[in-house]
Design an enzyme around this catalytic site. Sequence first.
Site, PDB file in Angstrom:
ATOM      1  N   LYS A  19       0.825  -1.220   0.000  1.00 60.30           N
ATOM      2  CA  LYS A  19       0.000   0.000   0.000  1.00 60.30           C
ATOM      3  C   LYS A  19       0.858   1.269   0.000  1.00 60.30           C
ATOM      4  O   LYS A  19       0.622   2.180  -0.771  1.00 60.30           O
ATOM      5  CB  LYS A  19      -0.900   0.081   1.262  1.00 60.30           C
ATOM      6  CG  LYS A  19      -1.891  -1.036   1.428  1.00 60.30           C
ATOM      7  CD  LYS A  19      -2.815  -0.781   2.634  1.00 60.30           C
ATOM      8  CE  LYS A  19      -2.117  -0.704   3.979  1.00 60.30           C
ATOM      9  NZ  LYS A  19      -1.505  -1.947   4.430  1.00 60.30           N
ATOM     10  N   ARG A  54      -9.295   1.285   9.180  1.00 62.94           N
ATOM     11  CA  ARG A  54      -8.873  -0.057   9.583  1.00 62.94           C
ATOM     12  C   ARG A  54      -9.947  -0.758  10.391  1.00 62.94           C
ATOM     13  O   ARG A  54      -9.744  -1.909  10.795  1.00 62.94           O
ATOM     14  CB  ARG A  54      -7.615   0.037  10.427  1.00 62.94           C
ATOM     15  CG  ARG A  54      -6.306  -0.202   9.647  1.00 62.94           C
ATOM     16  CD  ARG A  54      -5.187  -0.041  10.642  1.00 62.94           C
ATOM     17  NE  ARG A  54      -3.964  -0.705  10.359  1.00 62.94           N
ATOM     18  CZ  ARG A  54      -2.894  -0.122   9.809  1.00 62.94           C
ATOM     19  NH1 ARG A  54      -2.956   1.096   9.369  1.00 62.94           N
ATOM     20  NH2 ARG A  54      -1.770  -0.791   9.690  1.00 62.94           N
ATOM     21  N   ARG A  78      11.692  -5.561   4.842  1.00 68.49           N
ATOM     22  CA  ARG A  78      11.446  -4.144   4.552  1.00 68.49           C
ATOM     23  C   ARG A  78      12.383  -3.240   5.347  1.00 68.49           C
ATOM     24  O   ARG A  78      12.678  -3.506   6.502  1.00 68.49           O
ATOM     25  CB  ARG A  78      10.005  -3.802   4.912  1.00 68.49           C
ATOM     26  CG  ARG A  78       9.660  -2.324   4.803  1.00 68.49           C
ATOM     27  CD  ARG A  78       8.207  -2.083   4.644  1.00 68.49           C
ATOM     28  NE  ARG A  78       7.432  -2.424   5.822  1.00 68.49           N
ATOM     29  CZ  ARG A  78       6.104  -2.367   5.873  1.00 68.49           C
ATOM     30  NH1 ARG A  78       5.415  -2.040   4.794  1.00 68.49           N
ATOM     31  NH2 ARG A  78       5.461  -2.683   6.971  1.00 68.49           N
ATOM     32  N   ARG A 122      11.586  -1.079  10.889  1.00 67.91           N
ATOM     33  CA  ARG A 122      10.553  -0.642  11.835  1.00 67.91           C
ATOM     34  C   ARG A 122      10.460  -1.652  12.984  1.00 67.91           C
ATOM     35  O   ARG A 122      10.509  -2.855  12.762  1.00 67.91           O
ATOM     36  CB  ARG A 122       9.202  -0.588  11.132  1.00 67.91           C
ATOM     37  CG  ARG A 122       8.955   0.701  10.377  1.00 67.91           C
ATOM     38  CD  ARG A 122       7.741   0.628   9.485  1.00 67.91           C
ATOM     39  NE  ARG A 122       6.520   0.175  10.148  1.00 67.91           N
ATOM     40  CZ  ARG A 122       5.332   0.109   9.564  1.00 67.91           C
ATOM     41  NH1 ARG A 122       5.193   0.477   8.300  1.00 67.91           N
ATOM     42  NH2 ARG A 122       4.272  -0.315  10.215  1.00 67.91           N
ATOM     43  N   ARG A 177       0.035  -7.964  14.002  1.00 64.24           N
ATOM     44  CA  ARG A 177      -0.519  -7.013  13.027  1.00 64.24           C
ATOM     45  C   ARG A 177      -1.382  -7.728  11.999  1.00 64.24           C
ATOM     46  O   ARG A 177      -2.429  -7.216  11.594  1.00 64.24           O
ATOM     47  CB  ARG A 177       0.620  -6.247  12.346  1.00 64.24           C
ATOM     48  CG  ARG A 177       1.333  -5.317  13.343  1.00 64.24           C
ATOM     49  CD  ARG A 177       2.620  -4.784  12.788  1.00 64.24           C
ATOM     50  NE  ARG A 177       2.429  -3.946  11.632  1.00 64.24           N
ATOM     51  CZ  ARG A 177       3.308  -3.838  10.644  1.00 64.24           C
ATOM     52  NH1 ARG A 177       4.433  -4.532  10.669  1.00 64.24           N
ATOM     53  NH2 ARG A 177       3.064  -3.053   9.631  1.00 64.24           N
TER      54      ARG A 177
HETATM   55  P1  AMP Z   1       1.049   1.200   9.214  1.00 60.22           P
HETATM   56  O1  AMP Z   1       2.244   2.017   8.888  1.00 60.22           O
HETATM   57  O2  AMP Z   1      -0.153   1.562   8.380  1.00 60.22           O
HETATM   58  O3  AMP Z   1       1.328  -0.270   9.229  1.00 60.22           O
HETATM   59  O4  AMP Z   1       0.645   1.606  10.719  1.00 60.22           O
HETATM   60  C1  AMP Z   1       1.524   1.362  11.792  1.00 60.22           C
HETATM   61  C2  AMP Z   1       0.752   1.286  13.090  1.00 60.22           C
HETATM   62  O5  AMP Z   1       0.104   2.538  13.352  1.00 60.22           O
HETATM   63  C3  AMP Z   1      -0.366   0.259  13.125  1.00 60.22           C
HETATM   64  O6  AMP Z   1       0.101  -1.033  13.427  1.00 60.22           O
HETATM   65  C4  AMP Z   1      -1.258   0.835  14.220  1.00 60.22           C
HETATM   66  O7  AMP Z   1      -0.724   0.614  15.504  1.00 60.22           O
HETATM   67  C5  AMP Z   1      -1.168   2.330  13.952  1.00 60.22           C
HETATM   68  N1  AMP Z   1      -2.214   2.753  12.976  1.00 60.22           N
HETATM   69  C6  AMP Z   1      -2.004   3.308  11.741  1.00 60.22           C
HETATM   70  N2  AMP Z   1      -3.169   3.563  11.139  1.00 60.22           N
HETATM   71  C7  AMP Z   1      -4.149   3.164  11.990  1.00 60.22           C
HETATM   72  C8  AMP Z   1      -5.565   3.155  11.922  1.00 60.22           C
HETATM   73  N3  AMP Z   1      -6.230   3.603  10.836  1.00 60.22           N
HETATM   74  N4  AMP Z   1      -6.248   2.665  12.994  1.00 60.22           N
HETATM   75  C9  AMP Z   1      -5.607   2.220  14.097  1.00 60.22           C
HETATM   76  N5  AMP Z   1      -4.272   2.185  14.210  1.00 60.22           N
HETATM   77  C10 AMP Z   1      -3.536   2.664  13.167  1.00 60.22           C
END
Ligand code: AMP
Length: 226
Positions: free
Chosen positions: A17, A92, A126, A169, A180
């Site tokens: 994404k 989400r 990654r 990360r 996750r």
């Molecule tokens: P990502 O970079 O999209 O994988 O987001 C990293 C982390 O940020 C996720 O594992 C969540 O802990 C938090 N996070 C990001 N976007 C959301 C969302 N829309 N709802 C809840 N938690 C989020």
Amino acid sequence: MSMAMQFVFLGPPGVGKGTYASRAGPQLGIPQVSTGDIFRAEVKSGSELGNKVKGIMEAGGLVSDDVVIEVLKKRITRDDARKGFILDGFPRTIPQAEALDGIAKIDMVLNIALPEDILIEKISARRVCRNCGDLYNVASIDREGIKMPPMPPKEEGKCDKCGGELYQRADDKEEVIKERLAAYNKQTSPLIDYYREKGILVDFKPTAGPEEMVPKIIELLKEHGS
Ligand code: AMP
């Protein structure tokens, strides 16, 4: 004619994404809006919000809907999102999707899917630039009809774009990846039906690297923009 292009990229962690949104957005003149990137920046700056979400992110859980919705609202009302945006990592949960319905009119949701074993391999490999967020991946995948060459930096450990340091990360480590993926399967995957029922879902299964996939995605976005 003014064209609004409000898109959601939906899919599990590691599906691409962020890579797709960061490449397709600029070509269409709309920003990539990643709630994950916003939270990582807050954590890095040590803000109150950052301190609140840090532990949840490190454990691979989801930040509470109220907090995320507030952050998202603020971001998409900024001037650079006037023509539209690509949401990457939001919504989400169903409550987030319902809140989004109240503040935007989404033209299309791109549902990006890959087999779970490939996701795990891609996430583990990654690397991200600490400075500008650019993404790299050293995984080399060629199975199940999917051929994704590695996307390494030109110089090991160093960002091609800004020379920044590449890092893994904390939540890309193996113990957290499973959490996750579980959060995705339980809380996010119901959004597939939510948007399919609204008639705005388009399924997309990547079979190759971004050089080949991004042009296809841009075509789909252009077809479905309003
Ligand atoms: P990502 O970079 O999209 O994988 O987001 C990293 C982390 O940020 C996720 O594992 C969540 O802990 C938090 N996070 C990001 N976007 C959301 C969302 N829309 N709802 C809840 N938690 C989020």
